[in-house]
Design a protein around this motif. Sequence first.
Motif, short mmCIF file in Angstrom:
data_model
loop_
_atom_site.label_atom_id
_atom_site.label_comp_id
_atom_site.label_asym_id
_atom_site.label_seq_id
_atom_site.Cartn_x
_atom_site.Cartn_y
_atom_site.Cartn_z
N GLU A 34 0.83 -1.21 0.00
CA GLU A 34 0.00 0.00 0.00
C GLU A 34 0.86 1.26 0.00
OE1 GLU A 34 -2.52 -0.66 3.40
OE2 GLU A 34 -3.90 -1.92 2.25
N LYS A 35 2.10 1.16 0.45
CA LYS A 35 3.00 2.32 0.51
C LYS A 35 3.79 2.53 -0.78
CE LYS A 35 3.49 1.91 5.48
NZ LYS A 35 4.34 1.44 6.58
N LEU A 36 3.68 1.59 -1.71
CA LEU A 36 4.39 1.78 -2.99
C LEU A 36 3.87 3.03 -3.69
CD1 LEU A 36 4.60 -1.71 -4.77
CD2 LEU A 36 6.50 -0.25 -4.09
N PRO A 37 4.75 3.76 -4.37
CA PRO A 37 4.27 4.88 -5.18
C PRO A 37 3.30 4.35 -6.25
CG PRO A 37 6.68 4.90 -5.05
CD PRO A 37 6.21 3.61 -4.44
N ASP A 38 2.39 5.19 -6.66
CA ASP A 38 1.44 4.79 -7.70
C ASP A 38 2.19 4.37 -8.96
OD1 ASP A 38 -0.77 5.29 -6.11
OD2 ASP A 38 -0.98 7.36 -6.82
N PHE A 39 1.76 3.26 -9.51
CA PHE A 39 2.32 2.74 -10.75
C PHE A 39 1.41 3.24 -11.87
CE2 PHE A 39 3.34 -0.57 -13.88
CZ PHE A 39 4.72 -0.62 -13.76
N PRO A 40 1.95 4.02 -12.81
CA PRO A 40 1.10 4.63 -13.83
C PRO A 40 0.23 3.62 -14.58
CG PRO A 40 3.30 5.56 -13.90
CD PRO A 40 3.36 4.39 -12.96
N GLN A 41 -1.00 3.98 -14.79
CA GLN A 41 -1.96 3.14 -15.49
C GLN A 41 -1.46 2.75 -16.88
OE1 GLN A 41 -4.89 2.13 -13.95
NE2 GLN A 41 -5.18 0.76 -15.68
N GLU A 42 -0.78 3.68 -17.55
CA GLU A 42 -0.31 3.39 -18.91
C GLU A 42 0.80 2.34 -18.94
OE1 GLU A 42 1.72 7.35 -17.76
OE2 GLU A 42 -0.27 6.50 -17.55
N TRP A 43 1.39 2.02 -17.79
CA TRP A 43 2.40 0.96 -17.72
C TRP A 43 1.78 -0.40 -17.37
CZ3 TRP A 43 6.60 3.62 -14.21
CH2 TRP A 43 7.20 4.66 -14.92
N GLN A 44 0.53 -0.42 -17.04
CA GLN A 44 -0.13 -1.67 -16.65
C GLN A 44 -0.62 -2.40 -17.90
OE1 GLN A 44 -2.84 -1.11 -13.32
NE2 GLN A 44 -1.50 0.51 -12.52
#
Length: 146
Positions: free
Chosen positions: A42-52
């Motif tokens: 939960e503490k990870l920085p947001d992973f950009p949607q465009e990389w998913q």
Amino acid sequence: MTDPFIIPEEESASEAIEAIRDELELFDDWMQRYRYLIDLGEKLPDFPQEWQNDHFRVMGCQSQVWLNFREKDGTIFFAGSSDAAIVKGLVALLLRIYSGRNFPEILAVDPIFITDLGLAGALSANRSNGVASMVQAIQKIAQSYL
């Protein structure tokens, strides 16, 4: 948006492994350790949607796991995420160990730490295989720079 790439807290990968060992030993049972892993994720920085997407997806994981990196001056910084809470915590744990390290250090980290920390025995076979796939992907990236 915050920088999704992980900057290490510890000086070296081995120091990160020891810090994680100390943190895991604070908990009495694996239910508490799973909660710890979920909190890490939960503490990870947001992973950009465009990389998913499949370009960044780590194959060999039952859950969806994505990994991206940037290299700067011989150091690799990783960003990652998963669609499963415990696996996302495992991603956070691996990035704490491997991100912000130089190529030789990444390759020198023996993945036996997964067993030494008790993770291999506490995870399902599918999750253990997924962790191994993540480590292989990280080391393959480092190897590609040598």
